[in-house]
Design an enzyme around this catalytic site. Structure first.
Site, PDB file in Angstrom:
ATOM      1  CE1 TYR A   3      -3.033  -3.135   0.964  1.00 54.38           C
ATOM      2  CE2 TYR A   3      -4.705  -0.752   0.591  1.00 54.38           C
ATOM      3  CZ  TYR A   3      -4.303  -1.972   0.804  1.00 54.38           C
ATOM      4  OH  TYR A   3      -5.441  -3.250   0.511  1.00 54.38           O
TER       5      TYR A   3
ATOM      6  CE  LYS B 224       2.401 -18.639   0.126  1.00 57.82           C
ATOM      7  NZ  LYS B 224       1.290 -19.217   0.324  1.00 57.82           N
TER       8      LYS B 224
ATOM      9  CG  ASP C 238      -1.835 -21.251   1.297  1.00 62.15           C
ATOM     10  OD1 ASP C 238      -0.936 -20.434   2.854  1.00 62.15           O
ATOM     11  OD2 ASP C 238      -0.878 -20.875   0.595  1.00 62.15           O
TER      12      ASP C 238
ATOM     13  CG  ASP D 286      -7.999  -5.362   1.007  1.00 57.34           C
ATOM     14  OD1 ASP D 286      -8.930  -4.753   1.695  1.00 57.34           O
ATOM     15  OD2 ASP D 286      -7.391  -5.226   0.302  1.00 57.34           O
TER      16      ASP D 286
ATOM     17  CG  ASP E  68     -13.629  -7.456   1.385  1.00 55.16           C
ATOM     18  OD1 ASP E  68     -13.136  -7.300   2.443  1.00 55.16           O
ATOM     19  OD2 ASP E  68     -14.336  -7.397   0.812  1.00 55.16           O
TER      20      ASP E  68
HETATM   21  C1  IPM Z   1     -11.003  -1.419   2.808  1.00 54.56           C
HETATM   22  C2  IPM Z   1     -10.478  -1.532   1.411  1.00 54.56           C
HETATM   23  C3  IPM Z   1      -9.721   0.037   0.902  1.00 54.56           C
HETATM   24  C4  IPM Z   1      -8.066  -0.685   1.513  1.00 54.56           C
HETATM   25  C5  IPM Z   1      -9.878  -0.269  -0.347  1.00 54.56           C
HETATM   26  C6  IPM Z   1     -11.356   0.815  -0.733  1.00 54.56           C
HETATM   27  C7  IPM Z   1      -8.694   0.881  -0.862  1.00 54.56           C
HETATM   28  O1  IPM Z   1     -10.967  -2.233   1.112  1.00 54.56           O
HETATM   29  O2  IPM Z   1     -10.951  -0.562   3.942  1.00 54.56           O
HETATM   30  O3  IPM Z   1     -10.392  -2.918   3.416  1.00 54.56           O
HETATM   31  O4  IPM Z   1      -7.223  -1.671   0.457  1.00 54.56           O
HETATM   32  O5  IPM Z   1      -7.555  -1.010   2.923  1.00 54.56           O
HETATM   33 MN    MN Z   2     -10.639  -3.664   1.697  1.00 54.89          MN
END
Ligand code: IPM
Ligand code: MN
Length: 353
Positions: free
Chosen positions: A138, A190, A224, A248, A252
């Site tokens: 990032y 990893k 993984d 990140d 999710d």
């Molecule tokens: C998150 C989002 C952000 C990230 C994006 C929108 C830049 O996916 O907050 O997880 O990758 O951190």
């Molecule tokens: Mn994200």
């Protein structure tokens, strides 16, 4: 004298402002009940402002944000703006410039919420991911050469300093200690391929753990495998610590196991600075203005903000209210299928505080 917190509110794009309004409604109810004050300041940062002014963030925005105790963010992302501009120019800029080096993302299944994990309930899904929030892929380190030619090369490099890794690890160890549950910290890395970056993480992890946190058990998982176990055996986890990119991705996955973007929230934390709390989901522009989007994630972001500010009882009361609403009221967390409107869900939570 009652305490006053100065809060910057950035509703942002799409449904961001609607869900943020409900979070503010709940925060005000908590303030009234628990005897503190909120001094709220709205900011119009986001895609609309960018399209109107050509400026992603005003030049003094970061300094302006520094003058607050915390930031509550709705969502950033506009269908008419090329991906990357707002994310980098607003969200990542605030995270970096305010040195919010922890991205704290609880994965907790509330009662009554459906998880796609077969046979798992709230007793199995309750852990926290500590995602490092300032380094890794990032940082923007990299570039193109021979761009636009058949020989084009693109490089994007993962960057970590010992300093960044150590402060993140200490935060995660402290959290495992404070949670006082399994007293286990899992490093997600990893080391079999990323033999520089995650070697640094792993050495620091064991050195700091052995020297400063002998009471916390240390586990290591490749990223993984982490994904596999988050699905198969989420009850193994207490606190997971990882770099920015893996964090990140796995958050999710974690979010969907706790019911999805309608409920998942996170905090961008600078323990000694200004922190920013946000629902993990996006701006969901197609639902804008319909009063159908689920505000619980934004409400939970508000709850995390109060917890961070030290209003522990108020935060606990919000969580209890949210749990009562998920257990007894909502048909689903999905937009348009909750059985209630956005504003009604905000009312349901607020009246339980
Ligand atoms: C998150 C989002 C952000 C990230 C994006 C929108 C830049 O996916 O907050 O997880 O990758 O951190
Ligand atoms: Mn994200």
């Amino acid at each position: 004298m009652s305490k006053t917190y100065k809060i910057a509110v950035i509703g942002g794009d799409g449904t961001g402002p609607e869900v943020t309004r409900e979070a503010v409604k709940v925060l005000k109810a908590a303030a009234a009940r628990f005897g503190f004050k909120l001094d709220l300041h709205d900011y119009d940062y986001g895609g609309e402002r960018y399209l109107r002014t050509g400026e992603v963030l005003p030049a003094d925005a970061v300094e302006e944000m520094r003058r607050h105790d915390a930031i509550l963010l709705g969502a950033i992302g506009h269908p008419d703006v090329k991906p990357g501009i707002l994310e980098k120019g607003i969200l990542l800029k605030l995270r970096f410039d305010l040195d919010q080096y922890i991205n704290l993302r609880p994965v907790k299944l509330y009662p009554g919420v459906e998880t796609p994990l077969k046979g798992k309930g709230p007793e199995h899904i309750d852990y926290v991911v500590v995602r490092e929030n300032t380094g890794d892929l990032y940082t923007g380190a990299g570039g193109f050469s021979m761009r636009g030619t058949p020989h084009e090369v693109a490089i994007q490099t993962s960057v970590y300093s010992r300093f960044q890794v150590e402060r993140c690890l200490r935060y995660a160890f402290d959290l495992a200690r404070a949670r006082n549950k399994k007293k286990t910290l899992a490093l997600c890395g990893k080391t079999n391929v990323l033999t520089y970056v995650y070697d640094l993480w792993e050495r620091a992890f064991h050195e700091i753990g052995a020297a400063e946190y002998p009471d916390i058990k240390r586990e290591y998982y490749h990223v993984d495998a982490t994904c596999m176990w988050m699905v198969k055996n989420p009850e193994w986890f207490d606190v997971i610590v990882t770099g920015n990119m893996f964090g990140d991705i796995i958050t999710d996955l974690g979010a969907i196991t706790q019911g999805g973007m309608g409920i998942a929230a996170g905090g961008n934390i600078n323990p000694r600075g200004v922190s920013m709390f946000e629902p993990i989901g996006g701006s969901a522009p197609k639902y804008t203005g319909q009063n159908v989007i689920n505000p619980l994630a934004a409400i939970c972001a508000g709850m995390m903000m109060l917890d961070h500010l030290g209003e522990k009882s108020a935060a606990a009361a919000i969580e209890k209210a949210v749990m009562d609403v998920t257990a007894n009221k909502l048909k689903s967390l999905a937009a348009g299928r909750m059985g209630y409107s956005t504003t009604e869900v905000g009312d349901l939570v607020a009246e339980r505080i």
